[in-house]
Design an enzyme around this catalytic site. Structure first.
Site, mmCIF file in Angstrom:
data_model
loop_
_atom_site.group_PDB
_atom_site.id
_atom_site.type_symbol
_atom_site.label_atom_id
_atom_site.label_comp_id
_atom_site.label_asym_id
_atom_site.label_seq_id
_atom_site.Cartn_x
_atom_site.Cartn_y
_atom_site.Cartn_z
ATOM 1 N N HIS A 141 0.889 -1.079 0.003
ATOM 2 C CA HIS A 141 -0.052 0.090 0.090
ATOM 3 C C HIS A 141 1.094 1.463 -0.045
ATOM 4 O O HIS A 141 2.113 1.169 0.259
ATOM 5 C CB HIS A 141 -0.972 0.106 1.298
HETATM 6 C C1 T46 Z 1 2.814 0.987 7.003
HETATM 7 C C2 T46 Z 1 3.666 -0.329 7.186
HETATM 8 C C3 T46 Z 1 5.101 0.103 7.257
HETATM 9 C C4 T46 Z 1 -4.449 -0.455 13.096
HETATM 10 O O1 T46 Z 1 -5.749 -0.868 13.616
HETATM 11 N N1 T46 Z 1 -3.899 0.434 13.597
HETATM 12 C C5 T46 Z 1 -2.586 0.789 13.219
HETATM 13 O O2 T46 Z 1 -1.958 1.987 13.698
HETATM 14 C C6 T46 Z 1 -2.265 -0.040 12.237
HETATM 15 C C7 T46 Z 1 -0.757 0.199 11.738
HETATM 16 C C8 T46 Z 1 -2.759 -0.963 11.777
HETATM 17 N N2 T46 Z 1 -3.850 -1.323 12.371
HETATM 18 C C9 T46 Z 1 -4.670 -2.472 11.592
HETATM 19 C C10 T46 Z 1 -5.172 -2.354 10.246
HETATM 20 C C11 T46 Z 1 -5.117 -3.923 9.660
HETATM 21 O O3 T46 Z 1 -6.401 -4.541 9.987
HETATM 22 O O4 T46 Z 1 -3.934 -3.460 11.824
HETATM 23 C C12 T46 Z 1 -4.178 -4.605 10.697
HETATM 24 C C13 T46 Z 1 -2.963 -4.707 10.052
HETATM 25 O O5 T46 Z 1 -2.576 -3.713 9.344
HETATM 26 P P1 T46 Z 1 -1.758 -3.501 7.995
HETATM 27 O O6 T46 Z 1 -2.134 -4.671 7.105
HETATM 28 O O7 T46 Z 1 -1.874 -2.323 7.130
HETATM 29 O O8 T46 Z 1 -0.092 -3.852 8.136
HETATM 30 P P2 T46 Z 1 1.093 -3.647 7.439
HETATM 31 O O9 T46 Z 1 2.050 -4.260 8.033
HETATM 32 O O10 T46 Z 1 0.692 -4.390 5.949
HETATM 33 O O11 T46 Z 1 1.576 -2.193 7.233
HETATM 34 C C14 T46 Z 1 1.838 -1.412 8.291
HETATM 35 C C15 T46 Z 1 0.860 0.039 8.286
HETATM 36 O O12 T46 Z 1 -0.428 -0.218 8.356
HETATM 37 C C16 T46 Z 1 1.398 1.087 7.270
HETATM 38 O O13 T46 Z 1 0.868 2.247 7.552
HETATM 39 O O14 T46 Z 1 3.330 1.752 6.599
HETATM 40 O O15 T46 Z 1 3.213 -1.037 8.290
#
Ligand code: T46
Length: 136
Positions: free
Chosen positions: A49
């Site tokens: 993303h």
């Molecule tokens: C990024 C990379 C480096 C939350 O509820 N609160 C939060 O602060 C975050 C970061 C995530 N979430 C929830 C959203 C999803 O349901 O946690 C779940 C996993 O998030 P995501 O799939 O977006 O995780 P990554 O590791 O793909 O990405 C994360 C960050 O979301 C993103 O901003 O830049 O780490």
């Protein structure tokens, strides 16, 4: 594409090492959120993303991982393996995190609270966004 990394100040002696990060001095955006990624299974890849406005520093505080950055025209890969090195990732940058070593912990300092509205999770939508917004 240009990669922006920063080495944070570290105190090291025979008892160990301590890295410190101060708001307004080391990080120029206001830090409104801290989160960390760990227990990543071998071979897993995360991210896929970009953000519309969010600014972040990524620091692999334990172990190592790789970060792919893509600005819509070029891609670069960075390995984070040093707990005093931060990688800046700004708006309009597609990111993928992979090759996490066993026990790796990726700490993230973020400029804003979590909101799904700031995410672009579709690659074609990301390309359209950076072109239309004139980011690149
Ligand atoms: C990024 C990379 C480096 C939350 O509820 N609160 C939060 O602060 C975050 C970061 C995530 N979430 C929830 C959203 C999803 O349901 O946690 C779940 C996993 O998030 P995501 O799939 O977006 O995780 P990554 O590791 O793909 O990405 C994360 C960050 O979301 C993103 O901003 O830049 O780490």
């Amino acid at each position: 594409m240009e990669i922006e990394t920063k080495e944070f100040r570290t105190s090291k002696n025979q008892t160990g090492a301590l890295t410190f990060i101060e708001g307004c001095k080391d990080i120029l955006f206001e830090i409104n959120r801290v989160y960390y990624i760990y227990d990543v299974a071998p071979g897993e890849r995360r991210g896929f993303h970009a953000h519309k406005t969010l600014e972040q520093y990524l620091i692999c505080v334990h172990g190592s991982c790789k970060i792919l950055l893509d600005n819509g025209m070029e891609q670069s890969t960075v390995q984070l393996a040093d707990p005093n090195e931060g990688l800046y990732v700004g708006p309009g940058t597609w990111r993928e995190m992979y090759d996490f070593s066993d026990g790796a912990v990726l700490l993230v300092l973020a400029s804003d609270y979590y909101t799904e509205d700031d995410y672009i999770r579709d690659y074609q939508a990301f390309l359209d966004y950076v072109r239309n917004e004139g980011i690149r």
